[in-house]
Design a protein around this motif. Structure first.
Motif, PDB file in Angstrom:
ATOM      1  N   THR A 182      -7.812  -7.036   5.389  1.00 26.27           N
ATOM      2  CA  THR A 182      -8.435  -6.233   6.442  1.00 26.27           C
ATOM      3  C   THR A 182      -8.631  -7.023   7.720  1.00 26.27           C
ATOM      4  N   LYS A 204       0.835   0.577   7.951  1.00 23.63           N
ATOM      5  CA  LYS A 204       0.925   0.335   6.522  1.00 23.63           C
ATOM      6  C   LYS A 204       0.511   1.570   5.736  1.00 23.63           C
ATOM      7  N   VAL A 250      -5.690  -0.741  -1.851  1.00 22.17           N
ATOM      8  CA  VAL A 250      -5.052   0.509  -1.449  1.00 22.17           C
ATOM      9  C   VAL A 250      -3.995   0.813  -2.487  1.00 22.17           C
ATOM     10  N   GLN A 254      -9.007  -5.173   0.827  1.00 20.88           N
ATOM     11  CA  GLN A 254      -9.322  -3.811   0.404  1.00 20.88           C
ATOM     12  C   GLN A 254      -8.233  -3.356  -0.560  1.00 20.88           C
ATOM     13  N   MET A 311     -13.700  -0.860   9.498  1.00 17.33           N
ATOM     14  CA  MET A 311     -14.484  -0.563   8.287  1.00 17.33           C
ATOM     15  C   MET A 311     -15.953  -0.728   8.637  1.00 17.33           C
ATOM     16  N   LEU A 329      -4.727  -5.173   0.132  1.00 19.27           N
ATOM     17  CA  LEU A 329      -4.376  -5.360   1.532  1.00 19.27           C
ATOM     18  C   LEU A 329      -5.434  -6.187   2.231  1.00 19.27           C
ATOM     19  N   ARG A 357       2.411  -7.400  14.911  1.00 22.31           N
ATOM     20  CA  ARG A 357       2.237  -8.258  13.731  1.00 22.31           C
ATOM     21  C   ARG A 357       2.725  -9.658  14.006  1.00 22.31           C
ATOM     22  N   GLY A 403      -3.596  -5.456   7.168  1.00 24.08           N
ATOM     23  CA  GLY A 403      -2.712  -4.500   6.516  1.00 24.08           C
ATOM     24  C   GLY A 403      -1.600  -5.140   5.718  1.00 24.08           C
ATOM     25  N   PRO A 405     -13.176  -6.480  10.331  1.00 25.80           N
ATOM     26  CA  PRO A 405     -12.352  -5.906   9.252  1.00 25.80           C
ATOM     27  C   PRO A 405     -11.866  -4.509   9.598  1.00 25.80           C
ATOM     28  N   MET A 406     -10.566  -4.285   9.424  1.00 26.57           N
ATOM     29  CA  MET A 406      -9.977  -2.976   9.714  1.00 26.57           C
ATOM     30  C   MET A 406      -9.130  -2.509   8.549  1.00 26.57           C
ATOM     31  N   ARG A 407      -9.037  -1.207   8.411  1.00 27.63           N
ATOM     32  CA  ARG A 407      -8.212  -0.658   7.326  1.00 27.63           C
ATOM     33  C   ARG A 407      -6.745  -0.986   7.572  1.00 27.63           C
ATOM     34  N   ASP A 408      -6.374  -0.933   8.804  1.00 28.35           N
ATOM     35  CA  ASP A 408      -4.987  -1.201   9.160  1.00 28.35           C
ATOM     36  C   ASP A 408      -4.969  -1.349  10.669  1.00 28.35           C
ATOM     37  N   LEU A 409      -3.935  -1.946  11.187  1.00 31.70           N
ATOM     38  CA  LEU A 409      -3.799  -2.015  12.645  1.00 31.70           C
ATOM     39  C   LEU A 409      -3.552  -0.597  13.159  1.00 31.70           C
ATOM     40  N   GLU A 442      -2.157  -1.932  -4.516  1.00 37.56           N
ATOM     41  CA  GLU A 442      -2.024  -3.252  -3.903  1.00 37.56           C
ATOM     42  C   GLU A 442      -3.314  -3.701  -3.264  1.00 37.56           C
TER      43      GLU A 442
END
Lengths: 310, 246, 938
Positions: free
Chosen positions: A64, B190, A57, A55, B110, A62, B227, A37, B150-154, A60
């Motif tokens: 992953t 985020k 977003v 990725q 993802m 970000l 983080r 992120g 892979p992740m979009r966000d934590l 920007e």
């Protein structure tokens, strides 16, 4: 990252060593590390290509995964450290057969999906080249069965992520008389050679790019040639003499060295393995104690020292 | 006689103020043989998460052709609560939580990048003192990041409640048993979106808004902490290895 | 910084469990001194000008509460550990301490020592929790000394050990006594509680010479064990109001009430304490002897002259006799331990005694409480001369087995004995009625005065309330004369088709009393307005009750209306509820309204409306009676008060006219309609009112008396009772009324309840024969009506229901409080009337006609209709008692079954409901205990 059980004293020393390592990292740009992120700084105007681990977003880019940002020309990607093995064509890998049948073997190479070894991609016994027939298919079991360890090379990567191996060389094939050590794939550097012969020790070493490391006794018939000759299940030599004690001990010691290096997260290369091996001999650490907290910590300190000097 | 959960001096039963979280602690990579693992402590609630994957799907029939299969299993150790109690994995609470945590994490992963594979998440509560759900999600997040998936966000999570007419952040077991509402939030720091929102008991809407806001703030604080830990871990790993170029 | 508290606990089932809790230590806790250079001062209270910053220990807080409440104690630090201990030991003291702390003028500061990193201590391995807490107090005091300077900080403790250790640690410590002496106000020493466990510096080494008067209480563990195996029984002690040496303990385990007889067996228990009782062997059980007044003790009490009881709760307790046979006896027991004390502050006066020579010396005096259920209390005082003729307030400290009376201490003076204002105050205090003026915070909630209706404000800006404009309707109100708080108004408009539109408009109080504001909180605690003879204690501030909400004539006012369309035979065809604005055209008194209706010459619109309403009301009343509503005669008494001296000039029965009944009828109808509406919308959280049906046992005395005079009463249903009451007619016109008065004594109290607590059949209001009932029509003087207004408003969708009203436990505790307040207001009202009755008769002994209502073994009870009072008349002189073992000197014979007492020589016979002539006068058999006495004029 945790290896043996550390008591309070060891914890302190390890922490110190790790800090030293971090500070001495030399040339590591702090901005190179990202979390999931986090925004990756890119020059939007100059243009960039988005690689793995990123990725878009809104405006920007970000990340992953947690890892290091890599920029190759205009390609921006994030490489995670502890991920599963990401294959590339030409890699030498060591794997374990999980399934036999349907014209191919399925091999577990610590990747996202099991790799496939097609019947067409192996060398038939005898080394002859001919078209594979149905009989060959039925005789697949003669070559490799489930749970056999083999060494192979990555032939190709397909769109859907599946991996194809081949053993089209004498140096690849079934592995015997040795020990397998599993480490994280990122600790293995891609080198020209992955087959190493430690002649004075009488031990052969295969550093699979997927983190599987094979340590075995030097195969008797191939002192000059490459190790790991085409040995098959069928051609198991009957009455082959059991390995000598010293050889076995050396194999174990080497294996433990690899394990300790893996636990500490240090780069694994023949040099580093040898260094660790020699250090253990120097410090008179018996093989079984190589996995103890003491050795672990001492090794870390030694490495930190070395780095500082550089 | 009602228990005073917030004293007139503004202190809670354990000495925190209403907007303060418990002490947090996290360790990344506690189980070396797994692809990813993490230990997460929120006060006296201690949770361990272990991730295996992505790997070949064990049961071919369950394979999804276009994305990864995410399986989650939640369990509580027999010694995790005050009284030692054997809990099966199929009791209602475990199944519910397994589902909830699995869905929350799946929303972050993802999955389309990993078709035909399977990701297993195992979460075990080692010590329970309120807010186990939140701790589990946090631990799973870190474990997934550790595994390089892979992740979009934590996904960060935090719980909040409402007692003695005050919104309280991060309830412990005593406060949880106080009978007020218990709201758990799964948040993408985020992307600033909610992945999970769960609450038990009824509240009027104004109270709900206050408590939700507080829980979200708490989640943001957890995100900062997570983080930090992850970055530290990445740096340590990378610098241990040395030259990073291939 | 984090620390962990872990301790081991035993659960209810006997399992041992380890509990681990976090304990955060902070560095942002302020010391609370305004003059401290380092700490945060936003909540500081302790002043520089104070002589000493006093730190109190737990026992001081627990026992010396009266001293702490006194203004002289200020700039006091209450440690969190002390506060916690007090909360766990005694909740009422904790509440009082909190009230003092919350008062900013007292400068009390709570220091959270348990969470401050410098003052938190962990208990040592061998330390008991008490010792650990004491040590915590010392550590905190030391910290304060270090922080603010040793000269200022003072630890107050009566515990010798603690004081010694404190001095060793260098802390300045003193006992309460010595501290109070330094303040230079000797009268404060009276406030200091004496505890027998208090350590005086000189130890009393003499062996205990005092004889033990009472049995020792058993230890708590023994009591718990005894309760478990059934040897002891637990229950609340209720002392007989008419005989303080008789008490009952309601016990579920025994099934009926256990009688406790005599001072010894009561063993120092007070009325209201939760006690553990051991049953006596059956042979000792008290039998039917208790039909007459108990004469076992030397300090017997007699039945008092007082107002006629309005319900079974007010009447003296009676035992039923099994048709003349000697009863098997009631379970009797004795108190072996007190589980929870229920001590409070008591009003009363000092028993007259010889005055000591000189003044200033400490004297022991006996305090006699106004509430006769409380024993005499021994207090020590230095100002005996000041207290001797005054009503004072006293608090109890302890009661040792060696002492005949409990020990207490003086709290404050109320006023002179006999002074009407003082006596009224005593009544209010004893009945827990708050008569203090409204606080600033409460008054701040009122709208600015002068208030007047503004169309823009209420019709346009608050359109969501859908307030209807009913100012054009001819609305009027009918109330007692001189009434200024008018909460209801009526209208009755004939419709062209012969039907009527009838409306009841109630003052829209909830428009001004918003939920949870200080005004609302205060009103909910007061619960109801209290009507004393000479004054009224309001639930809401006067500007609201007499002006803004009151539906006075010729002004526009906000209302909540209930409007029916009725047929000409008073059948309700439809009902609608709405908020409204009205303009009353006339505020009539009952007399005026009646006069108008009766005067056939008056034909104006208003009078026609009145007549129509009256006609409808009569029909409605008949219908109610058909259904079984009871009309009981409650002999309300009215005083005529002299405007200057406020003394009663005349007293007489309240006259009920047709106009009264008319208004009552419509109020009942409105209440019933509203009940239906709110229950439909809120089936589980409506506030309703019910009247439980009396049990057959409660009717016993009535049936006996009726049988004696040949009247047969059917008590199977309320209708049956009503019908048989109608048939009970005798030769003299007063007969029926008397029977009705007797019936009233059998009734239970009507109570408020939350609909979710009970099932539908239990919602019945027996007296009104209504399946559902609530209070809606008097929000100015009853809080229940305010709640019902809110419920109705939410039911109509005009507003949302406040959070607490959705919560059933809250509603239940609210209705309990309202019932409690209502009861107290009733008792205070009655006591006020009794007080004024005594004042009235003090100057005028009167002869009057009376009717016998009950026969006793030594006389009878009479009812005097003119004044509405009843009391005992003795035929036998007091001296004659006891000598021959019976309370009768042999001259009189009692026929219990026929309720006759006749002289042995046959000359005089008295039967129940006979007429006799009685002299009423005030006597003072004991100093400062004036009472009414009734004597027969032969």
């Amino acid at each position: 990252m945790s290896g043996p059980h550390l008591d309070a004293d060891h914890e302190l020393r390890i922490a110190k060593a790790q800090r030293l390592l971090r500070d001495a990292a030399g040339g590591m740009h702090s901005r190179a590390f990202v979390n999931v992120g986090d925004v990756i700084p890119v020059d939007h105007e100059a243009g960039y290509l988005r690689g793995h681990g990123t990725q878009p977003v809104k405006e920007e880019l970000l990340a992953t995964v947690c890892g290091v940002v890599e920029r190759v020309n205009k390609l921006v990607s994030v490489r995670p450290l502890r991920a599963r093995y990401n294959a590339e064509t030409g890699d030498v890998v060591v794997g374990r057969v999980t399934e036999v049948g349907g014209n191919r073997w399925k091999v577990d190479v610590n990747s996202r999906k099991d790799a496939e070894l097609l019947l067409a991609a192996v060398n038939l016994p005898g080394g002859i080249q001919r078209r594979r027939t149905a009989i060959d298919e039925l005789n697949m079991r003669d070559l490799y069965v489930e749970n056999d360890l083999i060494s192979a090379e990555v032939q190709s990567l397909h769109q859907d992520g599946s991996l194809h191996l081949h053993t089209r060389s004498l140096k690849y094939g079934k592995l015997r008389n040795g020990q397998l050590v599993r480490v994280a794939p990122y600790l293995i550097k891609r080198l020209k050679q992955h087959f190493h012969q430690l002649k004075d020790l009488g031990v052969d070493l295969i550093l699979g790019c997927n983190g599987f490391i094979w340590i075995s006794a030097a195969s008797p018939g191939n002192k000059d040639n490459l190790p790991g000759s085409v040995a098959t299940s069928a051609s198991a030599v009957v009455g082959e003499s059991p390995l000598q004690f010293e050889v076995r001990e050396r194999i174990c010691r080497l294996a433990n060295s690899v394990r300790v290096l893996g636990a500490l997260g240090l780069l694994i290369s023949p040099d580093s393995i040898m260094q660790t091996y020699e250090a253990s001999l120097l410090w008179e650490v018996p093989v079984k104690d190589m996995l103890s907290a003491d050795f672990y910590v001492k090794l870390a300190e030694k490495e930190a020292e070395q780095r500082m000097k550089r | 006689m009602t228990t005073e959960y917030v004293s007139p001096e503004g202190l809670r039963l354990d000495g925190r103020r209403p907007h303060e979280m418990r002490h947090m602690h996290a360790v990344v990579g506690v189980v070396p043989s797994a692809d990813g693992s993490a230990l997460f402590h929120m006060g006296n609630t201690k949770v361990m998460a272990v991730v295996y994957g992505p790997h070949e799907v064990s049961n071919r029939t369950h394979q999804l052709h276009d994305r990864a299969l995410v399986r989650c299993e939640y369990s509580m150790a027999t010694f995790s609560t005050g009284e030692r109690r054997r809990r099966g994995k199929t009791d209602r609470r475990s199944t519910e939580l397994s589902l909830v945590i699995g869905q929350t994490m799946e929303a972050a992963i993802m999955t389309h990048l990993l078709p035909r594979t399977q990701i297993d998440i195992y979460v075990q509560v080692l010590q329970a003192d309120g807010g186990t759900r939140a701790a589990c999600i946090n631990a799973a997040s870190i474990a997934l990041a550790d595994a390089g998936i892979p992740m979009r966000d934590l996904v960060v999570s935090c719980a909040a409640g409402y007692l003695n007419s005050t919104p309280l952040l991060d309830l412990n077991y005593q406060e949880d048993s106080g009978g007020g509402p218990d709201l758990v939030v799964g948040y993408f720091p985020k992307l600033e979106k909610l992945s999970l929102l769960q609450m038990d008991s009824k509240v009027p809407i104004e109270t709900f808004e206050k408590v939700l806001e507080l829980a979200t703030e708490g989640a943001k604080a957890v995100a900062t902490f997570m983080r930090e830990k992850l970055l530290e871990n990445t740096k340590t790993l990378a610098s241990a290895r040395g030259h990073l170029k291939l | 910084m984090l620390s962990n508290k872990s301790f081991v606990r035993k659960t209810r089932h006997g399992k041992v469990v380890k509990v681990v809790r976090e304990h955060y230590l902070r560095d942002d806790i302020a010391c609370g001194a305004l003059f401290c250079p380092t700490c945060d001062k936003s909540r500081a209270k302790l002043r520089d000008t104070a002589l000493n910053i006093v730190v109190i220990d737990t026992n001081v807080a627990l026992h010396q509460m009266d001293l702490l409440e006194n203004e002289v104690m200020s700039d006091v630090v209450v440690l969190a550990v002390v506060l916690e201990e007090v909360k766990n030991k005694n909740l009422s003291i904790y509440n009082r301490l909190r009230t003092v702390i919350d008062n900013p003028l007292r400068h009390f500061f709570v220091f959270s020592n348990e969470n401050h990193k410098d003052t938190y201590i962990k208990s040592l391995p061998t330390e008991t929790p008490n010792d650990r807490n004491d040590r915590a107090i010392r550590v905190a005091s030391q910290w304060y000394q270090h922080h603010l300077g040793a000269a200022k900080v003072l630890l107050l403790t009566n515990d010798n050990d603690n004081r010694r250790k404190a001095r060793e640690d260098g802390i300045v410590a003193e006992t309460v006594d010595s501290y109070v002496q330094t303040l230079g106000k000797p009268e404060l020493l009276d406030l200091v509680a004496r505890s027998d466990a208090m350590d005086v510096d000189v130890e009393d080494l003499r062996p205990n010479k005092k004889a033990v008067v009472y049995g020792e209480h058993k230890v708590m563990s023994e009591i718990t064990a005894g309760l478990h195996n059934g040897r002891f029984h637990q229950g609340k002690l209720r002392v007989n109001r008419y005989n303080p040496f008789e008490a009952y303990v309601g016990s579920e385990s025994v099934g009926e009430e256990i009688l406790i007889h005599g001072r010894q067996d009561m063993n120092r228990a007070f009325d209201g304490d939760v006690v553990a009782v051991e049953l006596l062997p059956q042979s000792s059980w008290v039998g039917s002897e208790v039909g007459k007044i108990a004469d076992r003790d030397d300090e017997e009490e007699e039945e008092q002259v007082g107002l006629v009881p309005a319900s079974a709760d007010d009447a003296p307790r009676e035992f039923k006799l099994e048709d003349g046979k000697k009863a098997a006896g009631r379970p009797t027991g004795r108190v072996v331990g007190i589980i929870k004390r229920n001590w409070r502050q008591y009003c009363g006066s000092i028993e007259p005694m010889k005055m000591p020579g000189g003044s200033g010396g400490t004297v022991q005096a006996l305090f006699v409480s106004a509430d006769r259920r409380i024993p005499k209390i021994r207090i020590q005082t230095r100002q005996i001369a000041n207290l001797i003729d005054k009503r004072i307030m006293v608090s109890v400290d302890s009661w040792e087995p060696t002492s005949r009376y409990p020990n207490g201490h003086y709290v404050r003076t109320i006023g002179d004995i006999g002074d009407r204002a003082t006596e009224s105050d005593v009544l209010l205090i004893e009945n827990d009625i708050n008569s203090r003026p409204f606080s600033e915070a409460v008054l701040a909630c009122l709208p600015p005065l002068p208030w007047s209706f503004s169309e823009e404000e209420h019709l346009k800006n608050h359109a969501h309330l859908k307030r209807e404009d009913l100012r054009h309707i001819r609305i009027f109100s009918v109330d007692p004369p001189g009434c200024r708080d008018i909460d209801d108004a009526l209208h009755c408009t004939p419709l062209p088709d012969g039907r009527f539109e009838v409306g009841v408009h109630i003052a829209d109080v909830t428009n001004f009393v918003l939920p949870n504001l200080p005004l609302d909180v205060e009103a909910s605690q007061r619960g109801t307005s209290v009507y004393m003879v000479e004054r009224r204690i309001d639930m809401l501030p006067k500007p609201l009750t007499e002006d803004i909400c009151s539906l006075r004539a010729d002004v526009e006012r906000l209302a909540f209306s209930c409007i029916w369309i009725m047929s000409s035979e008073a059948e309700i065809e439809s009902v609608r509820f709405t908020k409204s604005v009205i303009k009353s055209c006339a505020a009539l008194s009952y007399a005026e309204a009646q006069a108008r209706m009766d005067d056939s010459r008056m034909m104006d619109g208003l009078t026609t409306d009145l007549r129509n309403m009256n006609r409808l009301a009569k029909i409605m009343r008949l219908r109610r009676i058909e259904r079984g509503a009871l009309t009981l005669a409650s002999p309300e008494v009215k005083f005529e008060i002299d405007t200057e001296t406020h003394d009663p000039l005349d007293v007489g029965m309240y006259q009920v006219r047709e106009a009264n009944m008319m208004v009552e009828e419509f109020m009942l109808a409105a209440n019933m309609s509203v009940a239906g509406k709110i229950l439909k919308e809120f089936p589980s959280c409506s506030l309703l009112r019910r009247h439980p049906e009396p049990t057959p046992q409660m009717f016993e005395p009535l049936l006996r008396t009726a049988a004696a005079v040949g009247v047969n009463l059917d008590i199977s249903t309320s209708k049956a009772l009503a019908d048989s009451l109608d048939l009970a007619v005798g030769d003299d016109p007063y007969f029926n009324k008397l029977i009705r008065i007797l019936a009233t004594r059998c009734m239970t109290q009507a109570v408020y309840f939350c609909s979710g607590e009970l099932s539908y059949p239990e919602y019945l209001h027996y007296g009104l024969a209504a399946p559902l009932y609530t209070h809606f029509t008097s929000p100015i003087r009853r809080y229940a009506d305010v709640v019902v207004h809110r419920l109705l408003s939410a039911a109509l969708g005009l507003s949302s229901l406040p959070e607490q009203l959705r919560d059933m436990p809250h509603l239940t505790s609210l209705s309990d409080n309202l019932n409690y307040r209502h009861r107290n207001a009733q008792m205070a009202g009655r006591a006020s009337v009794e007080l004024h009755t005594v004042i009235f008769f003090k100057k005028r002994p009167t002869d009057e006609e009376a009717r016998i209502v009950k026969i006793r073994s030594n006389g009878f009870i009479v009812f005097i209709p003119k004044f509405g009072i009843e009391g005992p008349v003795y035929l036998v002189g007091k001296e004659a008692k006891g000598s021959s073992g019976s309370s009768n000197d042999g001259m009189w014979e009692v026929d219990d079954e026929h309720q006759i007492i006749r002289s042995t020589d046959g000359s005089r016979t008295f039967k129940v409901l006979n007429t006799v002539r009685i002299r009423i006068e005030v006597v003072e058999p004991q100093p400062n205990r004036q009472k009414l006495q009734l004597t027969l004029i032969m």
